[in-house]
Scaffold this motif. Structure first.
Motif: not given
Length: 713
Positions: A397-415, A429-435
């Motif tokens: 479940e953590r890996l699935a949540e981690r992937l979802d968070a990464f994909q969401h952060a990726s969409a925000v970063i590339a927006s 969390h988006v900022g943490v992943i981006a940095r």
């Protein structure tokens, strides 16, 4: 500005998360206190004597002061932290004034102290571990009660106008509500404290008639675990309210009371919850990511029965995924030592065993027998087996949540949407992943994690005229990262300069290798961010790469990408002019739909124009797209530029684009982007076909042939 903390739609949702996160926030002071406790009262006498002799006797005083300053104020710190976090995350009305978290935290501090005063004079002991339950209650109640009081009109009499200084406005607005809430907290605490206590004198009498340790020991373990699950120090609560049911260390074991030393040394292996077994299960299951790092950080503390990292970092507190094993593992570990004790296999010696004594060593010291050591080893194996299936499910479940968070952060970063809160500046969390990704990208430059793939470009007759170098990033944790995300991070994080220089050098090195195999006529296209044009010395970077790999300037073409508008300024103009004078071709990428301006066509000489991919894909279905492509082709040919069409996937699409004026075609009709070796094979096959057709009497347009093994497309 940093992003606001996430708001929750209900108070209950925000409250539960706030309690759990408050323990995480306080983890630094918790661990600081634990380390001080361990060093000040080390379980091994020889080490303790060495510590006292080296820094001197003052060291233990310092360690005790640290414990008092950390664990000694944990209850108060919980109240303040929970109140502030609930206030930050509370649902907000459209027209209601928010409750500033700083005033809510101050109110919680006052309310906690007033509640502590109900039991007698307020001392440092009033703020410690024994008051954690009070801290949770006060932390949750303060923002919930302060909200209606602050909205009640009679309580706003001291408030000055909203056009005043905002800090002064909130201070005066909340003065009466905070005072009223403090008096209410004092009254309620006095009421609760003076309620009649239940008479529990019958418990020892009942226990004397039975072998009570069989019943009371599991009950005590279950109560301890339930309290810890909600973040309350179970041992402190049981000791303060039901201490008469326990035999203490050094006292003889009697069967009408709970042997506390047995629980501490044979049940709580690694800390409450038998978390050493959890740690072993995590070590088996978690191969990478945060849980693997958590295992690495937790091993040394766990040896000394310190499990705060697991309790609040995994977390175990208020985590429904682990409630069953957190209760079941200690209960299961209660039975073997009780059986051994009643059958006479072990004897609990009257010795003082510090709670920080490592596993196996404590079993030997407490029983003087290898049976005690074997019981602890059995308990470790049993607790690991109990935790293991839950850890596996949690990791999935953590890996699935981690992937979802990464994909969401990726969409925000590339927006492309302009944002006041750029991803790298956000506090969520988006900022943490981006940095984190930016840091990983910086470290990846020049390593195998970054690579280039190459997509061939063909004329209508099938002849290969060039390749485009495309960046690929294989992240060790997330796998393939989208190229637009990598470029956006590099641009936002000021890494585009070194990244772009590496791409140019790598592409030139590959072109030099292919030249040695007779492919000098091909053009190597490299994408350049508009931000690179604003950096002094881009032309020197290109010139040095060409010189280092002995390439002619005409073999390299720089495609100015459309991530943002081409900058206007002296530095950009100098770079463009010097690149043109050097003889390097300049191409405009994604022309027609992005930031490209027709004015750039007269600003610098354009060697090629790439039609935007959205136009190429729609050319068969939308006449307007065809008209735009025809206009672009006419404009490009007028200036002497080649017109390149991307995303060409069918023969009909290619023929239509050719009829509209496109000269060169790039896309899956001919080949996907390929690794260097596969691309070289494609180029050599194409050259062999060209030679064969040159020798044939009639040369016709050749149909593309990938010649690729299955799975490469």
């Amino acid at each position: 500005m940093p992003a606001e903390p996430p708001c929750h739609t209900t108070y209950r949702a925000g409250a539960l998360v706030a309690v759990r996160d408050a323990y995480v926030v306080l983890l630094p002071i918790s661990l600081f206190g634990v380390v001080a406790t361990l060093l000040g009262h080390f379980p091994i006498p020889a080490v303790r004597a060495w510590l006292e002799s080296r820094p001197g006797r003052g060291w233990t005083d310092t360690a005790d002061a640290v414990v008092q300053s950390t664990w000694g104020v944990l209850g108060l710190a919980l109240a303040v932290t929970i109140a502030a976090m609930v206030a930050q995350r509370a649902p907000r009305g459209r027209s209601r004034e928010p409750l500033p978290s700083i005033w809510v935290a101050i109110s919680a501090l006052v309310n906690f102290t007033l509640c502590a005063s109900a039991t007698g004079p307020v001392t440092l002991q009033s703020f410690g571990q024994g008051s954690m339950l009070t801290g949770i209650i006060v932390g949750l109640a303060t923002p919930a009660l302060l909200r209606p009081l602050a909205d009640w009109t009679p309580m706003r009499r001291l408030a000055i106008g909203y056009d005043s200084n905002p800090v002064f406005y909130h201070a005066t607005r909340l003065t009466l509500p905070m005072a009223a809430l403090g008096l209410l907290a004092k009254a309620l605490a006095e009421l609760v404290w003076h309620l009649p206590r239940p008479d529990l004198r019958w418990l020892p009498e009942l226990a004397a008639r039975l072998d009570a340790d069989w019943v009371l020991t599991p009950l005590a373990v279950a109560a301890n675990q339930l309290l810890w699950f909600f973040g309350v120090h179970g041992g402190k609560v049981l000791e303060s309210h039901l201490g008469f049911l326990f035999t203490l260390a050094g006292e003889p074991v009697v069967h009408d009371r709970v042997p506390r030393v047995l629980i501490d040394n044979f049940v709580h292996l690694g800390g409450s919850g038998a978390t050493l077994g959890l740690l072993l299960a995590l070590a088996v299951v978690a191969r990478d990511g945060q849980n693997r790092r958590l295992v690495q950080l937790s091993w040394l503390p766990a040896v000394f029965n310190v499990n705060e990292l697991l309790m609040f970092g995994l977390p175990l507190v208020l985590n429904p995924r682990f409630v069953l094993p957190f209760l079941a593992a200690p209960l299961a570990l209660t039975l073997p030592p009780l059986v051994a004790l009643h059958l006479g296999w072990i004897e609990l010696l009257p010795v003082q065993i510090p709670w920080t004594t490592p596993l196996l060593l404590s079993g030997w010291w407490l029983t003087g027998s290898w049976v005690g050591v074997a019981l602890q080893a059995l308990g470790l194996a049993l607790s690991t087996a109990i935790y293991l299936p839950f850890v596996r499910r949690n990791e999935a479940e953590r890996l699935a949540e981690r992937l979802d968070a990464f994909q969401h952060a990726s969409a925000v970063i590339a927006s492309d949407v302009p944002r006041a809160d750029a991803p790298l500046r956000r506090s969520d969390h988006v900022g943490v992943i981006a940095r984190g990704l930016l840091h990983d990208l910086e470290r990846a430059i020049g390593t195998p994690a970054l690579s280039l793939v190459y997509q061939p470009q063909h004329r209508l007759d099938g002849t290969v005229v060039g390749v485009e170098a495309l960046l690929r990033w294989q992240h060790p944790g997330y796998g393939a990262v989208r190229t637009d995300v990598a470029i956006a991070l590099a641009e936002q994080g000021a890494v585009i300069g070194p990244l772009g220089a590496w791409v140019i050098d790598e592409a030139c090195a590959r072109k030099a290798q292919w030249n040695a195999l007779g492919l000098q006529a091909l053009t190597m296209s490299v994408n350049v961010s508009p931000l690179q044009l604003s950096q002094p010395g881009l032309h020197r970077t290109v010139a040095e790469a060409l010189k280092r790999h002995r390439l002619r300037p005409g073999e390299l073409e720089l495609e100015i990408t459309e991530s943002r508008g081409i900058p206007v300024g002296d530095v950009a103009d100098e770079n463009l002019a010097r690149l043109d004078a050097l003889g390097v071709g300049l191409a405009m990428d994604d022309f027609g739909m992005g930031h490209a301006s027709l004015l750039h066509l007269k600003r610098f000489r354009v060697a090629a124009i790439k039609v935007d991919g959205s136009l190429s894909r729609d050319v068969m279905a939308h006449p307007v797209s065809a008209d735009i492509i025809r206009a672009i082709a006419t404009l490009g040919h007028t200036g002497g530029a080649r017109v390149i069409a991307e995303f060409v996937e069918t023969r009909e699409q290619r023929d239509r684009l050719a009829a509209l004026g496109c000269d060169v075609f790039q896309g899956y009709l001919y080949s996907p982007a390929l690794p260097a070796d596969a691309c070289l094979a494609h180029l050599q096959r194409s050259r062999a076909c060209d030679r064969a057709e040159t020798d044939s009497p009639q040369r016709e347009s050749r149909e593309p042939s990938h010649g690729l093994p299955p799975g490469m497309l």
